[in-house]
Design a protein around this motif. Structure first.
Motif, short mmCIF file in Angstrom:
data_model
loop_
_atom_site.label_atom_id
_atom_site.label_comp_id
_atom_site.label_asym_id
_atom_site.label_seq_id
_atom_site.Cartn_x
_atom_site.Cartn_y
_atom_site.Cartn_z
N SER A 17 -1.38 -10.41 -1.70
CA SER A 17 -1.11 -8.92 -2.40
C SER A 17 -1.48 -8.72 -3.71
O SER A 17 -2.02 -7.73 -3.95
CB SER A 17 0.19 -8.48 -2.25
OG SER A 17 1.17 -8.74 -2.95
N SER A 79 -3.97 -8.19 0.79
CA SER A 79 -5.08 -7.48 0.06
C SER A 79 -6.30 -7.45 1.15
O SER A 79 -7.00 -6.50 0.84
CB SER A 79 -5.32 -7.77 -1.09
OG SER A 79 -5.86 -9.23 -1.27
N SER A 118 -1.03 -1.88 -5.03
CA SER A 118 -1.38 -2.77 -4.22
C SER A 118 -1.40 -2.19 -2.53
O SER A 118 -2.03 -2.77 -1.74
CB SER A 118 -0.42 -4.31 -4.21
OG SER A 118 0.59 -3.67 -3.71
#
Length: 183
Positions: A17, A79, A118
């Motif tokens: 992340s 991510s 994020s």
């Protein structure tokens, strides 16, 4: 009973992340160990998978002394899945899970700029959360503190609009120039 958690899997998603530091990941793993000992007692764990791959997860905690208030302790999104609707789906899962247990709930979420970023732009607002607190550079340079809240209802009440005193008498033309320019 639940199968044992693969703590490395959760740790890897947190690392991917880009928003969590070592001590935060350690705390998250301790909470996951507590959850594994007594699932649902102190914490609720929700996870979202793409097949067998953990994409995102949330850890929720009921606030002590409050019947209908919950804190989101962690929301973690890999991510690689930031450009998908995975995080929106996870926030929907949080609402659904809480409304299975009670007729309404208040959800609080404290986070840093890094953690908010994020999750993707406007993710919290798009999920119905309202920002009620902000402290600039609380965690350091360019890393602010944010406090969000959301109320959810199994059967939403019919809210009525209560006008402000003299609201109908105030037209934009009647306001002082500096107030009028701020609108």
């Amino acid at each position: 009973m639940f199968s044992p958690l693969d703590f490395k899997e959760y740790e890897q998603v947190a690392i991917n992340s880009g928003a969590f530091k070592g001590v935060e990941i350690d705390l998250m793993l301790e909470i996951l160990k507590d959850w594994q000992q007594a699932p649902g007692k102190s914490y609720t764990l929700l996870e979202l998978r793409d097949g067998k791959t953990l994409v995102a997860f949330a850890i929720i905690h009921k606030v002590a002394g409050r019947n209908f208030t919950f804190d989101i302790r962690f929301v973690v999104l890999d991510s690689d899945y930031r450009s998908t609707n995975a995080i929106q789906h996870l926030f929907e899962m949080i609402d659904q899970e809480l409304l299975k247990k009670m007729p309404f709930a208040v959800i609080r979420f404290e986070l840093s700029s890094d953690k908010r970023d994020s999750l993707g732009e406007n993710t919290l607002e798009n999920s119905g959360y309202c920002q009620i607190g902000h402290i600039a550079e609380f965690f350091g340079a360019n890393d602010d503190f944010f406090f969000y809240i959301k109320a959810i209802f199994r059967n939403p009440p019919n809210f009525i609009k209560i006008p402000k005193p003299f609201e109908d008498e105030l037209s934009p033309e009647s306001l002082p120039e500096e107030t009028n320019n701020q609108q």
